[in-house]
Design a protein around this motif. Structure first.
Motif, PDB file in Angstrom:
ATOM      1  N   GLN A  21      33.115  35.983  29.782  1.00 18.29           N
ATOM      2  CA  GLN A  21      33.588  34.655  30.133  1.00 18.29           C
ATOM      3  C   GLN A  21      34.994  34.702  30.721  1.00 18.29           C
ATOM      4  OE1 GLN A  21      31.663  31.846  29.980  1.00 18.29           O
ATOM      5  NE2 GLN A  21      33.342  31.021  31.209  1.00 18.29           N
ATOM      6  N   ASN A  22      35.810  35.629  30.247  1.00 26.31           N
ATOM      7  CA  ASN A  22      37.165  35.746  30.784  1.00 26.31           C
ATOM      8  C   ASN A  22      37.151  36.065  32.268  1.00 26.31           C
ATOM      9  OD1 ASN A  22      36.127  38.294  30.310  1.00 26.31           O
ATOM     10  ND2 ASN A  22      38.049  39.168  29.566  1.00 26.31           N
ATOM     11  N   ASP A  55      36.101  32.941  34.199  1.00 24.58           N
ATOM     12  CA  ASP A  55      37.193  31.966  34.251  1.00 24.58           C
ATOM     13  C   ASP A  55      38.212  32.326  35.323  1.00 24.58           C
ATOM     14  OD1 ASP A  55      36.024  30.564  32.200  1.00 24.58           O
ATOM     15  OD2 ASP A  55      37.290  31.434  30.628  1.00 24.58           O
ATOM     16  N   ARG A  56      38.409  33.645  35.549  1.00 28.20           N
ATOM     17  CA  ARG A  56      39.380  34.081  36.554  1.00 28.20           C
ATOM     18  C   ARG A  56      38.798  34.022  37.961  1.00 28.20           C
ATOM     19  NH1 ARG A  56      41.006  38.168  32.565  1.00 28.20           N
ATOM     20  NH2 ARG A  56      39.350  39.504  33.372  1.00 28.20           N
ATOM     21  N   GLN A  70      39.078  36.028  44.581  1.00 34.03           N
ATOM     22  CA  GLN A  70      37.928  35.170  44.294  1.00 34.03           C
ATOM     23  C   GLN A  70      36.762  35.739  45.098  1.00 34.03           C
ATOM     24  OE1 GLN A  70      38.134  32.388  42.006  1.00 34.03           O
ATOM     25  NE2 GLN A  70      39.979  33.603  41.608  1.00 34.03           N
ATOM     26  N   LEU A  90      36.289  32.321  40.157  1.00 27.18           N
ATOM     27  CA  LEU A  90      35.429  31.143  40.213  1.00 27.18           C
ATOM     28  C   LEU A  90      34.236  31.321  41.141  1.00 27.18           C
ATOM     29  CD1 LEU A  90      38.159  28.344  40.181  1.00 27.18           C
ATOM     30  CD2 LEU A  90      36.965  29.426  38.260  1.00 27.18           C
TER      31      LEU A  90
END
Length: 609
Positions: free
Chosen positions: A594-595, A598-599, A175, A601
């Motif tokens: 977008q993928n 989504d992974r 992240q 954050l």
């Protein structure tokens, strides 16, 4: 193995690599079928070199148009909407439809990191004659490529997420927020400096100063310096330097991602880097390519036309060993009058056509001899009798880069077809094909070989120049004009590009702002269709909504529905050719997919997406 055999192996690997460069799947996906794990690969010399060759696969092919490299079709240069429509042009651009290839770039970045983690332990390579040197060069190339792939991503999405240099494991915390633009630039430049320490200036035949042709495409110090020049020029530009209009582009913790404090010193740094890149290139035999002709104008024409197949060894600083120019580009750009019938649809927009100067070096609106109401009674090597006078007496690059109504065929013509006819019923006009016609009445001619034909298929294979000397000269002139206006080197290097194209020296006594516009126009013309320069330039200058630079809205061309002869006046009328979505601020950057959001954050999109 003898060093000569080693070079032959390298050349074979590079050749195989670029033959398969268009495949979407990763070059190394076949490895698990051979039951090889990473340790086994890097214990085996051949498998290691296959991995090394695979690291080059994401180097873009600028002439893989119109379905691959599409950045010219997202600008006021070219249109390919007869066949495809980039989502930014329709206004449908969003994270789910982003054309950025960030995912593939991250894959290549990871492969570079794995290679760097393991290459030192390959005993087979270590045992070769000059094994330490070979490994160092491989290491330098992998370090460069990892940095370059970040830079290529930055040109698309802006500040990037920088992943750890050590390849991640499934348990690692990933992240990761974006680094700021300044941090991203610092990281890439640091990596390039590390790479430079391991790389030769060029690859020479053993014991000589003759460049080894089998090593074309490998990374050397000249390439690193050229890329640094490009990065630092962008870093100094308004989008990234003192941008006070995008302070809302922040990470979740409020960190501002674009520097709103202007640093004038960046332009001086960019000028120094450009001059350094020029000096090392020229010291190693690089320069503007020139070819002889029977007149000064023909010399200019031959020089700017032939550089792509005869001059890349002279002008090319970074050269890609193979290019889709001989596969997709030439057949899509060439008129239907070419033998075998080409596809005739990479359209040049009217504004770019109008931006090419007249033969005297003037803009068309400033040349008292420019007219659009007459027709030429005499043919020339560049157009036939009956051609509208708006296409007469233009600069050499116009004839080398643009097909227009009346232009002499760019390649091998069908029997009896000597000229391009874009009027409605002409050999390449709208009436003759459902969609194989350029919406503007102009098509791309740059880098179409004069012997090209579809049937019989004749295509001259050639490398593609990713960075060439002319770009470095223009980088230097631009950075110097911003850091040291009035410096004689500005006109010196700008005039080198102009003079090669057959234009006289730039007028003396121009103000800094006037010179800025001249330099920008020179980039527009000299670098058209190449390397996403226009896509990036209008963004880094923050001019995408200004007159002369507008991206989006109405685009014009000749009237394709009209005309039944070459000299039909009704064809030679500017009319709306197509419309694109209006420019929006968010278009300064492409979104991450977008993928990915989504992974991760911690990843923020540019405001508006």
């Amino acid at each position: 193995m003898k060093i000569s055999n080693y070079k032959q192996t390298v050349f074979l690997l590079l050749s195989l690599l670029f033959v398969f460069q268009s495949c979407d799947s990763d070059y190394l996906e076949a490895q698990p079928e051979n039951n090889l794990n990473t340790d086994a690969i890097f214990q085996n010399r051949n498998q290691t070199e296959r991995w090394w060759a695979g690291l080059f696969t994401r180097i873009p092919d600028f002439f893989n148009m119109p379905y691959g490299f599409q950045y010219s079709f997202m600008t006021d240069e070219l249109d390919s909407s007869q066949w495809n429509l980039p989502v930014i042009n329709s206004g449908a651009l969003n994270p789910a439809s982003s054309p950025s290839n960030f995912q593939q770039l991250y894959e290549s970045i990871r492969l570079c990191s794995i290679f760097l983690q393991n290459i030192e332990g390959n005993q087979e390579l270590q045992s070769l004659q000059n094994g330490d040197k070979i490994i160092a060069q491989y290491r330098g190339e992998a370090t460069f490529l990892r940095a370059y792939y970040y830079w290529y991503m930055m040109r698309q999405v802006g500040p990037v997420v920088i992943v750890p240099l050590e390849p991640a494991s499934p348990t690692d915390e990933l992240q990761i927020p974006r680094s700021t633009w300044d941090e991203s630039v610092e990281f890439v430049l640091t990596q390039l400096e590390l790479a430079k320490a391991d790389l030769p200036t060029d690859y020479f035949q053993t014991g000589t100063t003759t460049v080894d042709a089998s090593q074309i495409g490998r990374i050397n110090k000249m390439i690193v310096e050229a890329v640094e020049s490009q990065i630092l020029l962008y870093h100094a530009s308004p989008l990234y330097n003192g941008n006070t209009t995008m302070t809302d582009f922040t990470n979740l913790d409020g960190t501002q991602l674009l520097n709103s404090n202007y640093d004038a010193g960046r332009w001086a740094t960019a000028a120094t880097a450009a001059k350094r890149a020029i000096d090392i290139a020229e010291a190693n035999g690089k320069g503007l390519y020139t070819a002889n002709g029977s007149s000064a104008f023909e010399t200019a024409y031959n020089s700017v036309r032939n550089m792509y197949w005869d001059g890349w060894q002279t002008e090319g600083v970074w050269v890609r060993p193979s290019s889709a120019v001989t596969g997709t580009y030439e057949i899509h750009a060439s008129p239907r009058g070419i033998a075998g019938t080409a596809y005739n649809g990479i359209a040049v927009v009217q504004k770019l056509v109008d931006d090419f100067r007249t033969a005297s070096g003037l803009k068309i609106e400033d040349d008292p001899n420019y007219t659009e109401v007459n027709y030429e009674a005499t043919a020339t090597p560049y157009y036939v009798a009956g051609t509208n006078s708006m296409f007469a007496n233009r600069e050499a690059r116009f004839y080398a880069n643009v097909n227009f109504n009346g232009a002499v065929m760019p390649g091998n013509p069908k029997p009896g077809e000597t000229a391009v006819e874009f009027y409605n019923t002409g050999n390449s006009g709208k009436a003759g094909a459902p969609r194989d016609w350029p919406k503007t009445g102009f098509s791309a001619r740059k880098n179409v070989h004069p012997t090209f034909s579809v049937n019989p298929y004749v295509a001259v294979s050639r490398p593609a120049m990713l960075i060439r000397v002319a770009e470095l000269y223009l980088n230097y002139a631009e950075a110097l004009n911003e850091s040291s206006p009035g410096n004689p080197d500005i006109t010196n290097y700008l005039n080198r590009v102009r003079n090669r194209a057959g234009l006289p020296n730039i007028a003396s006594g121009l103000s800094q702002s006037q010179m800025r516009e001249e330099i920008r126009l020179e980039r527009r013309i000299e670098l058209c269709y190449e390397g996403a320069h226009r896509f990036s330039d209008v963004r880094r200058w923050m001019v995408a909504e200004e007159e002369g630079y507008k991206q989006g809205g109405d685009y014009f061309g000749m009237t394709m529905d009209a005309g039944n002869t070459l000299s039909s006046p009704e064809f030679h009328v500017r009319s709306k050719a197509f419309e694109r979505a209006s420019w929006q601020r968010k278009y300064y950057f492409l979104p991450y997919g977008q993928n990915e959001a989504d992974r991760n954050l911690e990843l923020v999109q540019f405001p508006g997406y």
